[in-house]
Design an enzyme around this catalytic site. Structure first.
Site, PDB file in Angstrom:
ATOM      1  N   HIS A 131       0.821  -1.211   0.000  1.00 40.99           N
ATOM      2  CA  HIS A 131       0.000   0.000   0.000  1.00 40.99           C
ATOM      3  C   HIS A 131       0.854   1.260   0.000  1.00 40.99           C
ATOM      4  O   HIS A 131       0.388   2.324  -0.378  1.00 40.99           O
ATOM      5  CB  HIS A 131      -0.973  -0.034   1.183  1.00 40.99           C
ATOM      6  CG  HIS A 131      -2.043  -1.082   1.021  1.00 40.99           C
ATOM      7  ND1 HIS A 131      -3.127  -1.190   1.851  1.00 40.99           N
ATOM      8  CD2 HIS A 131      -2.199  -2.063   0.087  1.00 40.99           C
ATOM      9  CE1 HIS A 131      -3.892  -2.212   1.451  1.00 40.99           C
ATOM     10  NE2 HIS A 131      -3.346  -2.746   0.393  1.00 40.99           N
ATOM     11  N   HIS A 384      -0.716 -13.111  -1.603  1.00 41.28           N
ATOM     12  CA  HIS A 384      -2.091 -13.317  -1.123  1.00 41.28           C
ATOM     13  C   HIS A 384      -2.224 -14.743  -0.579  1.00 41.28           C
ATOM     14  O   HIS A 384      -3.124 -15.030   0.198  1.00 41.28           O
ATOM     15  CB  HIS A 384      -3.105 -13.075  -2.250  1.00 41.28           C
ATOM     16  CG  HIS A 384      -3.320 -11.607  -2.534  1.00 41.28           C
ATOM     17  ND1 HIS A 384      -3.605 -11.106  -3.773  1.00 41.28           N
ATOM     18  CD2 HIS A 384      -3.294 -10.528  -1.704  1.00 41.28           C
ATOM     19  CE1 HIS A 384      -3.765  -9.792  -3.708  1.00 41.28           C
ATOM     20  NE2 HIS A 384      -3.564  -9.417  -2.463  1.00 41.28           N
TER      21      HIS A 384
END
Ligand code: HEM
Length: 635
Positions: A131, A384
């Protein structure tokens, strides 16, 4: 002649483990830069500022838009648009590729393997780094997109009701577990905004996706990507970031538009936070680390203003920001990346150095730090697979005191402020094991992602990753193999050099031709390179990205070159080198007292729990300005 940077030994490093044919092609500058388009997007006016800009512009003095927010991603290899411009790729034959959801169900089922060594912190800090580095424009990544391609009950909207250039719905195959139970046939997917959408390029130039955040590892997720957002996050007193205070604790500031941002709240009085990054409320552990980073800033600001009472708000703010970023870079490069990408590989490629207490002056103004599309849209998303579906609540003595289900708490951070959850989840980060790095992915994110309170199912993150890679028209797995020093596969059997027979059989069943195998599929089923958590192609892409991110950052914390670097004295730099993830958790939990030194690794005899105060910490007294002027003299 501009040079976009290449981790020097990555292809030969990969060759040591896998033995490609001697004809393997070594890449030489066929990467594409984003700099031409960037001018359309932003035009920074650079002054010789002492501190980083918020959007990353002016870091490179020759190419001031390199790495700036609102510029396009770079690419290692040209895009594969079906029409050469913007249509998603198709198979070599011209047929459609297999449905992304079918690829997800076939290659990435939920088989649970727990990592024997690494804690949840590895996964969660990875998302923080992501992020910090990229955000594909127009993707919401946590809340439902305003543009709809499917009805609310999961049916494809008719073509007259959708925006064809934006919608690229994920269709569910017949017999899909979700269709069988709920008749859902469609998952929403909105295409990323490109430079063509913004009219930055015309004619037949291929579309390039835009990233809306600063590309550097610079804590833009804490400080914002524009001066305006930064202004909304600051107290403008004592160099502090804004907070909310409840129950005697410090939290991120409250959002004004609670129900629009935290879509799963049950009342508009619930906590819902504001931070430098719009994804802050996405999942509890992410929000927790954003809170830790905010508290760390204010902890530093308080200490600096005590040491230097004559500093104004701006000086305290920027100096605290600089130290916070430096610690983050240190933890990223020296504590986190070695676990993922291997110590030997990192040293060999110059991502870390034996500095012997000195500066490392390896900044290269010819290296473009722009985030590579293959990194953001495929390689880094591989992790992920590390996400666990249930988060333990852990007491000081490391007993499990219950757990929470991830999909109950997407976009609903209130859980952090209940009971002792903040500390119990902080300890969980450094206690609970993450999932082992394999191709298998937790169903909390492949069946229940962003599940709304009354829904049975949610979205599928792996199908979304595959669809996103098609949206961005990433080069194929085979092309990237060649780029990374492996041989081009002419038959599916040629993949056996790095992929197991079972997985090669699955790829052969899914795809018509080896060239059709997508990067996001092929690279995710490779055998892992020893000492790392990834296969060879992902290792190549990730090493390349983090090399450029380091060498192409003029303000990288270890750079001590006069007039270019961040300006730490050697003594200060060596204090920063004491920073650790463990100490961050200790210093910024509500009341965390015990922690192991290596918080990314589970507690063992060689990594035992100990009192927080025994962990190395930074001596901030080195930031006391030598020449002290009493306050009244500076007025
Ligand atoms: C519970 C944890 C996580 C959740 C729920 C989550 C969810 C998501 C979602 C919804 C997206 C956007 C998908 C799209 O529309 O294309 C995304 C993007 C991404 N994720 Fe995750 N993620 C998590 C953890 C991680 C971790 C641990 C990493 C890496 C270490 C990671 C790396 C990325 C990257 C690189 C992107 C692309 C960002 C961009 O450039 O836009 N994520 N994730």
């Amino acid at each position: 002649q501009s040079y976009h940077g290449k981790a020097p030994f990555i292809t030969s490093y990969i060759k040591e483990f896998f033995h490609p044919s001697p004809s393997a092609y070594f890449p030489t500058g066929n990467e594409q830069s984003s700099s031409e388009e960037a001018q359309c997007e932003i035009e920074p006016t650079c002054t010789d500022a002492k501190y980083r800009s918020y959007d990353g512009s002016c870091n490179n003095r020759i190419n001031p838009t390199w790495g700036a927010a609102q510029t396009t991603f770079a690419r290692l290899l040209p895009p594969q648009y079906a029409d050469g411009i913007s249509a998603p790729p198709v198979a070599k034959s011209g047929n459609e590729l297999p449905l992304a959801r079918v690829v997800s169900l076939t290659l990435f089922p939920d088989i649970k393997y727990i990592d024997p060594r690494f804690t949840l912190a590895v996964m969660q800090y990875g998302q923080i780094i992501t992020h910090d580095m990229d955000l594909a424009a127009g993707t919401t990544q946590s809340i439902p997109h305003a543009t709809r391609c499917c009805t609310n009950d999961g049916q494809l909207l008719s073509s007259d009701l959708i925006i064809p250039s934006s919608c690229f719905a994920i269709l569910l195959p017949e017999g899909d577990p979700q269709t069988l139970k709920s008749n859902k046939k469609c998952m929403n997917f909105v295409r990323t905004i490109t430079n063509r959408d913004r009219n930055c390029v015309s004619g037949t130039e291929p579309a390039e996706q835009i990233s809306t955040v600063s590309h550097f590892v610079d804590l833009s997720l804490v400080y914002g990507n524009t001066p305006q957002v930064n202004g909304q996050l600051r107290e403008f007193d004592g160099g502090r970031l804004l907070i909310s205070e409840r129950n005697g604790q410090v939290w991120l500031p409250q959002q004004s538009n609670v129900s629009a941002v935290c879509t799963n709240v049950q009342s508009s009085n619930e906590p819902c936070y504001l931070a430098g990054d719009v994804r802050v409320n996405q999942n509890p552990q992410l929000t927790l680390l954003q809170t830790i980073l905010l508290r760390e800033h204010n902890r530093l600001a308080y200490a600096l203003s005590q040491l230097n009472p004559h500093w104004d708000d701006e000086t305290v703010f920027q100096e605290a920001r600089k130290i916070n970023i430096a610690q983050h870079q240190h933890i990223t490069y020296y504590e986190y990346l070695p676990l993922l990408l291997g110590v030997t590989n990192l040293f060999k490629n110059g991502l870390v150095h034996h500095s012997d207490g000195d500066y490392v002056n390896d900044y290269n103004e010819n290296v473009d730090p722009t985030i590579i599309n293959e990194h953001a849209t495929s390689a880094f998303r591989f992790f992920h697979n590390l996400i666990v579906g249930f988060l333990n609540l852990v007491t000081e003595h490391r007993e499990v005191n219950g757990n929470i289900r991830l999909s109950d708490w997407f976009n609903r951070p209130a859980i952090l402020e209940e009971r002792d959850n903040f500390d119990e989840l902080t300890r969980s980060l450094s206690t609970q094991a993450q999932r082992k790095s394999t191709q298998f992915v937790d169903s909390e994110i492949t069946q229940f992602l962003f599940r709304q309170p009354k829904q049975l199912y949610g979205a599928d993150l792996k199908a979304t990753d595959i669809q996103r890679a098609r949206d961005h028209a990433l080069a194929s797995y085979n092309d990237l193999r060649v780029f990374c020093g492996l041989r081009r596969a002419r038959t599916f059997e040629d993949f056996l050099d790095v992929i197991s027979p079972e997985n090669v059989a699955k790829l052969a069943a899914l795809y018509e031709h080896p060239d059709d195998v997508e990067l996001s599929a092929g690279s995710a089923v490779e055998a892992l390179v020893p000492e790392t958590l990834v296969g060879p192609v992902n290792l190549c892409i990730l090493t390349e990205q983090f090399y450029r991110t380091r060498i192409g950052d003029r303000f990288f914390y270890e750079n001590g070159a006069p007039d270019t670097g961040p300006g730490f004295s050697l003594e200060q730099l060596n204090e920063i080198r004491k920073a650790s993830f463990a100490r961050w958790l200790c210093d910024n939990g509500n009341n965390v007292e015990l922690m192991q030194v290596r918080a990314f690794e589970v507690v063992t005899e060689s990594n035992p729990l100990g009192p927080c105060e025994n962990l190395p910490s930074i001596d901030l007294s080195l930031w006391k300005e030598k020449k002290y002027f009493p306050v009244w003299l500076t007025k």
